[in-house]
Design an enzyme around this catalytic site. Structure first.
Site, PDB file in Angstrom:
ATOM      1  N   ALA A  85       0.813  -1.200   0.000  1.00 35.23           N
ATOM      2  CA  ALA A  85       0.000   0.000   0.000  1.00 35.23           C
ATOM      3  C   ALA A  85       0.858   1.267   0.000  1.00 35.23           C
ATOM      4  O   ALA A  85       1.919   1.312   0.620  1.00 35.23           O
ATOM      5  CB  ALA A  85      -0.927   0.013   1.207  1.00 35.23           C
ATOM      6  N   ASN A 110       2.109 -10.456  10.308  1.00 27.79           N
ATOM      7  CA  ASN A 110       2.813  -9.194  10.115  1.00 27.79           C
ATOM      8  C   ASN A 110       2.077  -8.062  10.821  1.00 27.79           C
ATOM      9  O   ASN A 110       0.862  -8.082  10.958  1.00 27.79           O
ATOM     10  CB  ASN A 110       2.984  -8.887   8.620  1.00 27.79           C
ATOM     11  CG  ASN A 110       1.844  -8.066   8.051  1.00 27.79           C
ATOM     12  OD1 ASN A 110       1.791  -6.850   8.201  1.00 27.79           O
ATOM     13  ND2 ASN A 110       0.896  -8.759   7.406  1.00 27.79           N
ATOM     14  N   ARG A 111       2.856  -7.091  11.250  1.00 31.58           N
ATOM     15  CA  ARG A 111       2.297  -5.851  11.785  1.00 31.58           C
ATOM     16  C   ARG A 111       3.113  -4.674  11.226  1.00 31.58           C
ATOM     17  O   ARG A 111       3.603  -3.809  11.973  1.00 31.58           O
ATOM     18  CB  ARG A 111       2.261  -5.870  13.321  1.00 31.58           C
ATOM     19  CG  ARG A 111       3.566  -6.241  14.014  1.00 31.58           C
ATOM     20  CD  ARG A 111       3.430  -6.038  15.529  1.00 31.58           C
ATOM     21  NE  ARG A 111       4.645  -6.363  16.256  1.00 31.58           N
ATOM     22  CZ  ARG A 111       4.888  -7.539  16.840  1.00 31.58           C
ATOM     23  NH1 ARG A 111       3.994  -8.511  16.787  1.00 31.58           N
ATOM     24  NH2 ARG A 111       6.033  -7.734  17.494  1.00 31.58           N
ATOM     25  N   PHE A 114       1.758  -0.252   7.187  1.00 30.97           N
ATOM     26  CA  PHE A 114       1.839   0.588   5.976  1.00 30.97           C
ATOM     27  C   PHE A 114       3.198   1.291   5.862  1.00 30.97           C
ATOM     28  O   PHE A 114       3.278   2.480   5.551  1.00 30.97           O
ATOM     29  CB  PHE A 114       0.726   1.638   5.946  1.00 30.97           C
ATOM     30  CG  PHE A 114      -0.635   1.116   5.570  1.00 30.97           C
ATOM     31  CD1 PHE A 114      -0.801  -0.108   4.953  1.00 30.97           C
ATOM     32  CD2 PHE A 114      -1.767   1.883   5.822  1.00 30.97           C
ATOM     33  CE1 PHE A 114      -2.067  -0.585   4.606  1.00 30.97           C
ATOM     34  CE2 PHE A 114      -3.039   1.434   5.481  1.00 30.97           C
ATOM     35  CZ  PHE A 114      -3.180   0.188   4.869  1.00 30.97           C
ATOM     36  N   ASN A 138      -2.516  -0.547  -4.233  1.00 31.10           N
ATOM     37  CA  ASN A 138      -3.260  -0.580  -2.988  1.00 31.10           C
ATOM     38  C   ASN A 138      -3.107   0.772  -2.295  1.00 31.10           C
ATOM     39  O   ASN A 138      -1.998   1.254  -2.091  1.00 31.10           O
ATOM     40  CB  ASN A 138      -2.691  -1.706  -2.109  1.00 31.10           C
ATOM     41  CG  ASN A 138      -3.579  -2.069  -0.945  1.00 31.10           C
ATOM     42  OD1 ASN A 138      -3.536  -1.429   0.080  1.00 31.10           O
ATOM     43  ND2 ASN A 138      -4.354  -3.134  -1.097  1.00 31.10           N
ATOM     44  N   SER A 172      -6.613  -3.415   6.750  1.00 29.12           N
ATOM     45  CA  SER A 172      -5.382  -3.779   7.445  1.00 29.12           C
ATOM     46  C   SER A 172      -5.603  -3.649   8.945  1.00 29.12           C
ATOM     47  O   SER A 172      -6.118  -2.627   9.411  1.00 29.12           O
ATOM     48  CB  SER A 172      -4.232  -2.878   7.019  1.00 29.12           C
ATOM     49  OG  SER A 172      -3.105  -3.095   7.868  1.00 29.12           O
ATOM     50  N   ASN A 174      -3.263  -3.278  11.089  1.00 30.58           N
ATOM     51  CA  ASN A 174      -2.036  -2.754  11.674  1.00 30.58           C
ATOM     52  C   ASN A 174      -1.945  -1.237  11.726  1.00 30.58           C
ATOM     53  O   ASN A 174      -0.921  -0.694  12.126  1.00 30.58           O
ATOM     54  CB  ASN A 174      -0.832  -3.320  10.912  1.00 30.58           C
ATOM     55  CG  ASN A 174      -0.794  -4.831  10.976  1.00 30.58           C
ATOM     56  OD1 ASN A 174      -1.019  -5.402  12.033  1.00 30.58           O
ATOM     57  ND2 ASN A 174      -0.557  -5.473   9.849  1.00 30.58           N
ATOM     58  N   THR A 175      -2.992  -0.541  11.296  1.00 32.22           N
ATOM     59  CA  THR A 175      -3.085   0.911  11.459  1.00 32.22           C
ATOM     60  C   THR A 175      -4.284   1.196  12.346  1.00 32.22           C
ATOM     61  O   THR A 175      -5.408   0.798  12.025  1.00 32.22           O
ATOM     62  CB  THR A 175      -3.244   1.610  10.091  1.00 32.22           C
ATOM     63  OG1 THR A 175      -2.066   1.388   9.313  1.00 32.22           O
ATOM     64  CG2 THR A 175      -3.453   3.100  10.269  1.00 32.22           C
ATOM     65  N   LYS A 210     -10.987  -3.629  -0.502  1.00 34.67           N
ATOM     66  CA  LYS A 210     -10.458  -4.814   0.182  1.00 34.67           C
ATOM     67  C   LYS A 210     -11.000  -4.865   1.604  1.00 34.67           C
ATOM     68  O   LYS A 210     -10.857  -3.903   2.373  1.00 34.67           O
ATOM     69  CB  LYS A 210      -8.930  -4.774   0.209  1.00 34.67           C
ATOM     70  CG  LYS A 210      -8.295  -6.077   0.711  1.00 34.67           C
ATOM     71  CD  LYS A 210      -6.805  -6.100   0.414  1.00 34.67           C
ATOM     72  CE  LYS A 210      -6.203  -7.464   0.720  1.00 34.67           C
ATOM     73  NZ  LYS A 210      -4.776  -7.532   0.326  1.00 34.67           N
ATOM     74  N   ASN A 239      -8.438  -9.557   3.478  1.00 31.28           N
ATOM     75  CA  ASN A 239      -7.160  -9.224   4.071  1.00 31.28           C
ATOM     76  C   ASN A 239      -6.812 -10.259   5.142  1.00 31.28           C
ATOM     77  O   ASN A 239      -7.444 -11.310   5.227  1.00 31.28           O
ATOM     78  CB  ASN A 239      -7.230  -7.800   4.663  1.00 31.28           C
ATOM     79  CG  ASN A 239      -5.904  -7.069   4.612  1.00 31.28           C
ATOM     80  OD1 ASN A 239      -4.861  -7.636   4.909  1.00 31.28           O
ATOM     81  ND2 ASN A 239      -5.939  -5.799   4.257  1.00 31.28           N
TER      82      ASN A 239
END
Length: 350
Positions: A85, A110-111, A114, A138, A172, A174-175, A210, A239
């Site tokens: 992304a 994963n973390r 972005f 993305n 995602s 992770n944000t 997504k 995702n």
């Protein structure tokens, strides 16, 4: 060639996962990847939101975050590529370590958050992309943005002239608070901004959405309702997941999004539910590591599929193996084209 690939993969698995990822991209740019281009037949040729694909096997976002390996990736077996992304401003992402292999589960956590070079640098690379291949981007939002919804439209306006499609990534994990944008009102407002930005492009491109695999049935229904009325062109399902059931190894409880084999059933069930709620094409992602699994996604309702985590364990030769195996499965079941198989086994997943 496959023996050399397996030796290389075994060596990379001895290295820190994120460093190994960078080494893999460097190897591709040094000419060490496949060069034959996508395997295709009349059965595999298809369209996705008006885009002509030689086969329905795509590369998922995250592998080439910064669009630094487009030319070598264009020579591999993928029918289409998605990079990113990308966010408006460069950002380092979350602290390391932030990528973990779960080899026993053929999975990864994963973390990243972005991490990317920002839309300006990525747009410059996309402007030099290889001709004749379908390439998408993305779209992401900066972690410290005061208006995350506006970030998606900003990146599309800047990078849209250089890609064939763009994906709104509100899924995602992770944000912080990003997944909150999947709520009905927030999603409708966000997509409205994105579609306004698309209308300003000299050549409007398809926009995909997504979504996460962790949505409830009601939430899936709300996403479908917004998608059906927003003017977007396709949905990517799904995702990574926050679920941690049945995992093995020392990293099984790490925070972040889980991808790979453990995600396959969950993501495919979401895909099948979604396929009953929309006529939009769906791209199936999550846990695909074989031709049979790609075919399951297609029969559940996917018009195309994407891979990423399986490449960690099977290498890029896996793409050709899946395309050729999928072609054989279509022959076995009497389908003249992959589009004829879409949704043919959806009820198996409900």
């Amino acid at each position: 060639m496959k023996l050399l690939e397996q030796i290389g993969l075994a060596a990379l698995r001895q290295v820190d996962p994120e460093r190994a990822h960078g080494m893999a991209l460097n190897a591709l740019n040094a000419g060490l990847g496949p060069r034959g281009g996508p395997f295709t037949t009349d059965r595999l040729q298809t369209t996705l939101a008006g885009l002509d694909l030689p086969n329905p096997i795509g590369l998922a976002a995250g592998f080439d975050k910064n669009a630094t390996a487009l030319h070598p990736l264009a020579r591999t077996g993928f029918g289409f590529l998605e990079v990113g992304a990308a966010t408006p401003h460069p950002q380092p992402g979350n602290p390391k370590p932030r990528l973990f292999r779960l080899a026993q589960d053929q999975a990864a956590i994963n973390r990243f958050g972005f991490n990317n070079d920002g839309m300006t640098a990525i747009a410059q690379r996309l402007a030099r992309r290889p001709a004749g291949r379908v390439v998408g981007l993305n779209l992401g939002a900066n972690k410290d943005s005061s208006d995350k919804s506006a970030d998606f439209a900003t990146v599309l306006a800047h990078c849209g002239p250089y890609v064939d499609f763009a994906t709104v990534n509100v899924s995602s994990p992770n944000t912080e608070k990003l997944r909150d944008l999947q709520g009905k009102a927030a999603l409708a407002a966000l997509l409205g901004q994105v579609m306004d930005a698309r209308a300003e492009l000299t050549k409007p491109i398809p926009v995909f959405l997504k979504i996460a695999p962790d949505l409830t049935t009601d939430e899936i229904g709300e996403v479908a309702e917004v998608a059906n009325t927003s003017g977007i062109d396709a949905i990517i399902a799904t995702n990574t997941t926050l679920d941690r059931g049945g995992l093995h190894g020392p990293h099984k409880a790490e925070a972040g999004g889980l991808s790979g084999q453990p995600l396959f059933e969950r993501s495919t069930r979401v895909l099948a539910q979604l396929a009953g709620l929309t006529d939009l094409p769906i791209v199936g992602v999550g846990g695909i590591g074989s031709a049979a699994q790609a075919y399951d996604k297609i029969r559940a309702g996917a018009s195309a599929v994407q891979l990423y985590t399986a490449l960690v364990y099977g290498g890029l030769s896996l793409v050709d193996d899946i395309a050729k195996g999928l072609d054989e499965l279509l022959v076995r079941d009497g389908f003249d084209n992959v589009a004829d198989a879409v949704g043919s086994g959806r009820n198996d997943w409900l």
